[in-house]
Motif scaffolding. Structure first.
Motif, mmCIF file in Angstrom:
data_model
loop_
_atom_site.group_PDB
_atom_site.id
_atom_site.type_symbol
_atom_site.label_atom_id
_atom_site.label_comp_id
_atom_site.label_asym_id
_atom_site.label_seq_id
_atom_site.Cartn_x
_atom_site.Cartn_y
_atom_site.Cartn_z
ATOM 1 N N ALA A 294 0.829 -1.207 0.000
ATOM 2 C CA ALA A 294 0.000 0.000 0.000
ATOM 3 C C ALA A 294 0.863 1.258 0.000
ATOM 4 O O ALA A 294 0.550 2.244 -0.675
ATOM 5 N N LYS A 295 1.963 1.219 0.738
ATOM 6 C CA LYS A 295 2.861 2.382 0.772
ATOM 7 C C LYS A 295 3.505 2.592 -0.582
ATOM 8 O O LYS A 295 3.668 3.730 -1.043
ATOM 9 N N LEU A 299 -0.994 4.616 -1.173
ATOM 10 C CA LEU A 299 -2.324 4.543 -0.565
ATOM 11 C C LEU A 299 -2.208 4.421 0.953
ATOM 12 O O LEU A 299 -2.815 3.559 1.589
ATOM 13 N N THR A 300 -1.400 5.270 1.545
ATOM 14 C CA THR A 300 -1.281 5.357 2.993
ATOM 15 C C THR A 300 -1.328 6.823 3.397
ATOM 16 O O THR A 300 -1.149 7.716 2.565
ATOM 17 N N MET A 316 -2.971 12.071 2.579
ATOM 18 C CA MET A 316 -2.390 10.906 1.941
ATOM 19 C C MET A 316 -0.992 11.269 1.465
ATOM 20 O O MET A 316 -0.748 12.392 1.030
ATOM 21 N N ARG A 325 -1.278 3.156 -8.264
ATOM 22 C CA ARG A 325 -2.384 3.817 -7.567
ATOM 23 C C ARG A 325 -3.563 4.026 -8.514
ATOM 24 O O ARG A 325 -4.718 3.788 -8.145
ATOM 25 N N ARG A 367 -7.700 1.072 -0.877
ATOM 26 C CA ARG A 367 -6.808 0.571 0.185
ATOM 27 C C ARG A 367 -7.281 -0.792 0.682
ATOM 28 O O ARG A 367 -6.456 -1.681 0.962
ATOM 29 N N VAL A 370 -6.204 -3.419 -1.761
ATOM 30 C CA VAL A 370 -4.788 -3.787 -1.660
ATOM 31 C C VAL A 370 -4.625 -5.036 -0.801
ATOM 32 O O VAL A 370 -3.856 -5.944 -1.130
#
Length: 391
Positions: A294-295, A299-300, A316, A325, A367, A370
């Motif tokens: 996710a990072k 998306l964090t 974000m 993304r 997210r 993911v």
């Protein structure tokens, strides 16, 4: 540079095959001379310019024998590391020294080197991404010209402006008075022919078009002729881009068929979204867990905490792979239309806030996606919806 930070050798090579071969020979010779147990090769990730040397060094047989590791590092990370030093100039030699020192420091970021099949897929999906962005821009330009031509069109006509029938109608360069005076049956027949009978009520659409023509401002002949030309230009571009996207979709589907994966078992994820996600992830085991994935996708959310204070609203992160993304967010938007669990989650997040509801809910749904993508790829597992128990 060795592990103690001593520079063993400094030289310049060309970014071509002979240059990379010379670099390989120098690395091997130095490693043998100093009995090195570990070889790490680092370079800044500079789009297409770093790809060839990175792939060459990663696949070279001599370096593989010595278990050399190749890292392509984000230029922003290198700059932040360089900022820790005081008053360093900006030269190629110093930049190379900083990269070498970053490798020596450890805690290295994930290497972006991927297998060739993923690289080939990535070239296609990234090209498609740029075509989609170009298509959106061309449509926006066309809509601006359409407002000059017939400002009431979009408020009166519910059918898509970019359907074949509507596009052909605009290309005919009829004036608003000609459209308004046209016999309904003739206009309806035109729409039926150009749309191949896809309108359920062509006469109703024809009446809406005439109403829009009568309700719109009139332009002088000079201005109207110019607007007609400006409308025709993006139409041809839009058709060309759509044809290119269609061609890429076929190539993506062919290439994807040779890459085993379980993502297509998720409702709403077709070949294009599946390929876009896989192309950027590559081997899922490059990532420690779903949080690191996710990072990598951006998306964090950043954390803001000091003492007992923790901020409720955070932004974000701005870094991350924009292509991954994009495809995750687009896939999430599709999955929520097919999968009840994701649809319920989307609307739950949608109603939590009064502003930016759709954008926020969609990103949060991405997210959530993911976690599913990571689990399916890591376990080579087919997607199975949660079963509902009747009570």
């Amino acid at each position: 540079m060795n592990q103690d930070g001593d520079v063993l050798k400094s030289f310049t090579v060309d970014n071509n095959l002979p240059g990379s071969e010379f670099l390989r020979d120098q690395i091997v010779a130095l490693a043998d001379k100093h009995s090195s147990q570990e070889i790490q090769i680092g370079m800044e990730s500079t789009s297409v310019y770093s790809w060839h040397p990175a792939m060459f060094l990663n696949e070279d047989k001599e370096l593989k024998k010595r278990q050399a590791k190749v890292y392509t590092i984000n230029a922003k990370l290198i700059k932040r590391f360089k900022d820790a030093y005081v008053d360093l100039d900006k030269t190629d030699d110093i930049d190379a020294w900083i990269i070498a020192d970053r490798l020596r420091f450890g805690r290295l970021p994930l290497s972006m080197i991927m297998q060739e099949q993923y690289v080939a897929l990535q070239r296609l999906t990234r090209s498609r991404y740029h075509l989609v962005k170009s298509l959106t821009r061309e449509k926006q330009h066309f809509l601006q010209h359409l407002f000059f031509k017939c400002n009431a069109f979009r408020s009166e006509v519910e059918s898509s402006v970019f359907g074949n029938a509507m596009i052909d109608l605009f290309l005919e360069k009829y004036s608003l008075d000609e459209i308004a005076a046209m016999d309904i049956a003739v206009l309806a027949d035109f729409l039926k022919e150009k749309s191949k009978n896809r309108f359920s009520d062509p006469e109703g659409v024809a009446k809406c078009i005439q109403k829009a023509a009568r309700s719109s401002y009139r332009l002088s002949k000079c201005v109207e002729d110019s607007v007609d030309i400006l409308m025709a230009t993006p139409i041809e571009t839009i058709r060309s881009i759509k044809a290119q996207i269609k061609q890429l979709d076929k190539a993506i589907e062919r290439l994807l068929s040779g890459i085993p994966n379980t993502l297509k078992s998720i409702p709403g994820i077709g070949p294009v979204y599946c390929a876009g996600i896989l192309a950027e992830i590559g081997d899922i085991h490059r990532f420690k867990d779903q949080a690191s994935l996710a990072k990598y996708a951006g998306l964090t959310w950043s954390k803001h905490q000091s003492g007992k204070f923790t901020a409720d609203e955070t932004n974000m992160i701005r870094s991350g792979n924009r292509y991954l993304r994009f495809y995750l967010v687009e896939a999430a938007n599709s999955v929520k239309n097919y999968e009840p669990e994701f649809r319920a989650y989307y609307y739950k997040k949608y109603h939590e806030v009064p502003k930016h509801q759709h954008k926020r809910a969609l990103v949060l749904t991405a997210r959530k996606l993911v976690r599913l993508v990571d689990a399916l790829l890591r376990n080579d597992q087919i997607y199975t919806p949660r079963r509902k128990v009747n009570r």
